[in-house]
Design an enzyme around this catalytic site. Structure first.
Site, mmCIF file in Angstrom:
data_model
loop_
_atom_site.group_PDB
_atom_site.id
_atom_site.type_symbol
_atom_site.label_atom_id
_atom_site.label_comp_id
_atom_site.label_asym_id
_atom_site.label_seq_id
_atom_site.Cartn_x
_atom_site.Cartn_y
_atom_site.Cartn_z
ATOM 1 N N ASN A 11 -3.727 17.840 2.970
ATOM 2 C CA ASN A 11 -3.155 16.502 3.267
ATOM 3 C C ASN A 11 -2.073 16.727 4.297
ATOM 4 O O ASN A 11 -0.992 17.232 3.981
ATOM 5 C CB ASN A 11 -2.604 15.924 1.957
ATOM 6 C CG ASN A 11 -2.160 14.482 2.041
ATOM 7 O OD1 ASN A 11 -1.374 14.084 1.195
ATOM 8 N ND2 ASN A 11 -2.630 13.706 2.994
ATOM 9 N N ASN A 62 1.688 5.876 6.707
ATOM 10 C CA ASN A 62 0.264 6.208 6.686
ATOM 11 C C ASN A 62 -0.306 6.206 8.101
ATOM 12 O O ASN A 62 0.362 5.777 9.057
ATOM 13 C CB ASN A 62 -0.486 5.166 5.834
ATOM 14 C CG ASN A 62 -0.121 5.261 4.372
ATOM 15 O OD1 ASN A 62 -0.255 6.308 3.749
ATOM 16 N ND2 ASN A 62 0.389 4.169 3.819
ATOM 17 N N CYS A 71 5.219 10.165 -1.404
ATOM 18 C CA CYS A 71 4.116 11.012 -0.934
ATOM 19 C C CYS A 71 4.291 12.383 -1.597
ATOM 20 O O CYS A 71 5.274 13.076 -1.300
ATOM 21 C CB CYS A 71 4.183 11.114 0.584
ATOM 22 S SG CYS A 71 2.889 12.137 1.300
ATOM 23 N N GLY A 72 3.385 12.729 -2.484
ATOM 24 C CA GLY A 72 3.562 13.956 -3.267
ATOM 25 C C GLY A 72 3.390 15.218 -2.429
ATOM 26 O O GLY A 72 4.264 16.101 -2.421
ATOM 27 N N GLU A 207 -7.242 6.783 0.340
ATOM 28 C CA GLU A 207 -5.835 6.402 0.383
ATOM 29 C C GLU A 207 -5.609 5.082 1.099
ATOM 30 O O GLU A 207 -6.217 4.822 2.158
ATOM 31 C CB GLU A 207 -5.010 7.470 1.112
ATOM 32 C CG GLU A 207 -4.581 8.608 0.228
ATOM 33 C CD GLU A 207 -3.467 9.402 0.849
ATOM 34 O OE1 GLU A 207 -2.593 8.805 1.517
ATOM 35 O OE2 GLU A 207 -3.483 10.626 0.670
ATOM 36 N N ARG A 208 -4.736 4.294 0.540
ATOM 37 C CA ARG A 208 -4.257 3.084 1.225
ATOM 38 C C ARG A 208 -3.697 3.499 2.579
ATOM 39 O O ARG A 208 -2.847 4.377 2.640
ATOM 40 C CB ARG A 208 -3.174 2.458 0.360
ATOM 41 C CG ARG A 208 -2.357 1.391 1.026
ATOM 42 C CD ARG A 208 -1.343 0.782 0.114
ATOM 43 N NE ARG A 208 -0.247 1.691 -0.238
ATOM 44 C CZ ARG A 208 0.849 1.280 -0.884
ATOM 45 N NH1 ARG A 208 0.956 0.009 -1.273
ATOM 46 N NH2 ARG A 208 1.807 2.139 -1.177
ATOM 47 N N CYS A 216 -4.093 14.196 -2.404
ATOM 48 C CA CYS A 216 -3.076 13.152 -2.575
ATOM 49 C C CYS A 216 -2.251 13.543 -3.796
ATOM 50 O O CYS A 216 -2.778 13.548 -4.922
ATOM 51 C CB CYS A 216 -3.752 11.798 -2.776
ATOM 52 S SG CYS A 216 -2.595 10.440 -2.968
ATOM 53 N N THR A 218 0.541 12.140 -5.133
ATOM 54 C CA THR A 218 0.827 11.037 -6.071
ATOM 55 C C THR A 218 -0.456 10.623 -6.781
ATOM 56 O O THR A 218 -0.428 10.262 -7.962
ATOM 57 C CB THR A 218 1.418 9.826 -5.336
ATOM 58 O OG1 THR A 218 0.571 9.466 -4.233
ATOM 59 C CG2 THR A 218 2.831 10.116 -4.841
HETATM 60 N N1 LIG Z 1 -0.977 11.480 0.471
HETATM 61 C C1 LIG Z 1 0.154 11.013 -0.295
HETATM 62 C C2 LIG Z 1 -0.037 9.638 -0.823
HETATM 63 C C3 LIG Z 1 0.402 8.670 0.133
HETATM 64 C C4 LIG Z 1 0.247 7.332 -0.474
HETATM 65 C C5 LIG Z 1 0.065 6.325 0.605
HETATM 66 N N2 LIG Z 1 -1.326 6.274 1.039
HETATM 67 C C6 LIG Z 1 0.499 4.961 0.121
HETATM 68 O O1 LIG Z 1 0.843 4.827 -1.060
HETATM 69 O O2 LIG Z 1 0.502 4.070 0.931
HETATM 70 C C7 LIG Z 1 0.470 11.910 -1.457
HETATM 71 O O3 LIG Z 1 0.265 13.111 -1.345
HETATM 72 O O4 LIG Z 1 0.969 11.399 -2.475
#
Ligand SMILES: N[C@H](CCC[C@H](N)C(=O)O)C(=O)O
EC number: 5.1.1.7
Length: 277
Positions: A11, A62, A71-72, A207-208, A216, A218
């Site tokens: 990621n 994003n 963002c984890g 992902e959104r 991802c 989170t």
């Molecule tokens: N890739 C990210 C998540 C991003 C979340 C994002 N897409 C949003 O909530 O808009 C992660 O590692 O947590």
């Protein structure tokens, strides 16, 4: 604009040190640098800047320029960047990062690499997961019936437990899950989970704002929380994603979830940002 390309189990984001740089229009810059043909190529943009409440601050955007709350994989890379680039003293083995989902505490181990000490494996206190749906909730997407578990870990997730995930054509079905009326106006991150055993799950994610990513953080945290809530797994879960593995642990006493995984610096560079983005 000077940048550092980093990735957490695939990621990948473009990171900018805003202690030294200024990014006037982060949403537009995120769209420009994320383009894998006309830009740098990434899942989005992450700004590392000063904070009044933590060692530093993370602002995440994003690929489509929409702003993420947390963002984890990104916050692990921010922790690594902060240590490796001397934003915190070298004797530290923990630091704090301010996010729109609150201040996150990160603990890390340090390795010697090319004569320098660098953070590589990091554990983030992701806080508590909040259930945002029935357990599970039925939903119809594009004429097919599914059921999902809605979980927030600061950002919204919808977790679907499937018999198998490898054949899913996320490029075709992903937008229908992201844009489903049940999740508007904020949209949602969508995780598709295959249970392996009581300590292992496999995951793919749409992902959104970024589409299918290879991991991802989170999402892995939300998915482990959903699996534990559903009684499918123990309190410590290995999550296997396309880009690698994360370990998620629920601490029953605090109710907090802890995510452990790597963070890698890929390359550094400098890019001219066009005037007319
Ligand atoms: N890739 C990210 C998540 C991003 C979340 C994002 N897409 C949003 O909530 O808009 C992660 O590692 O947590």
């Amino acid at each position: 604009m000077r940048f550092t390309k980093m990735q957490g189990i695939g990621n990948d984001y473009v990171y900018v040190n805003c202690f030294e740089e200024t990014v006037a229009d982060p949403a537009a810059v995120a769209r420009f640098v994320s383009d894998r043909h006309f830009g740098i190529g990434s899942d989005g943009l992450i700004l590392i800047g000063p904070s009044g409440t933590a060692d530093c601050r993370m602002d995440m955007y994003n690929m489509d320029g929409s702003r993420g709350v947390m963002c984890g994989n990104g916050v692990r890379c921010v922790g690594k960047y902060a240590y490796d680039h001397g934003l915190v003293p070298g004797d530290r083995r923990s630091l704090t990062v301010e996010t729109l989902a609150g201040v996150k505490t990160i603990e890390f181990t340090v390795e010697e690499e090319n004569g320098r000490f660098t953070a590589r494996l990091l554990t983030v206190d992701m806080g508590e997961a909040r259930l945002t749906s029935e357990l599970p909730e039925p939903i119809n997407v594009d004429g097919r019936d599914y059921s999902f578990v809605g979980i927030s870990v600061g950002n919204p997730h919808a977790v679907y437990f499937m018999d198998s995930i490898d054949d899913l054509r996320l490029d075709r079905i992903g937008p229908s899950f992201e844009m489903h009326p049940r999740f508007q106006p904020d949209r949602v991150n969508t995780e598709f989970i295959q249970l392996v055993d009581r300590n292992h799950i496999r995951m793919r994610v749409w992902e959104r704002g970024s589409g299918e990513t290879w991991a991802c953080g989170t999402g892995a945290t939300a998915s482990a929380a959903a699996a534990i809530l559903m009684g499918y797994t123990e309190d410590e879960v290995e999550v296997e994603l396309r880009g690698g593995k994360l370990r998620i642990r629920l601490d029953r006493e605090s109710g907090h979830l802890f995510m452990t995984g790597p963070a890698v610096e890929v390359f550094r560079g400098d890019i001219d940002i066009p005037e007319n983005l």
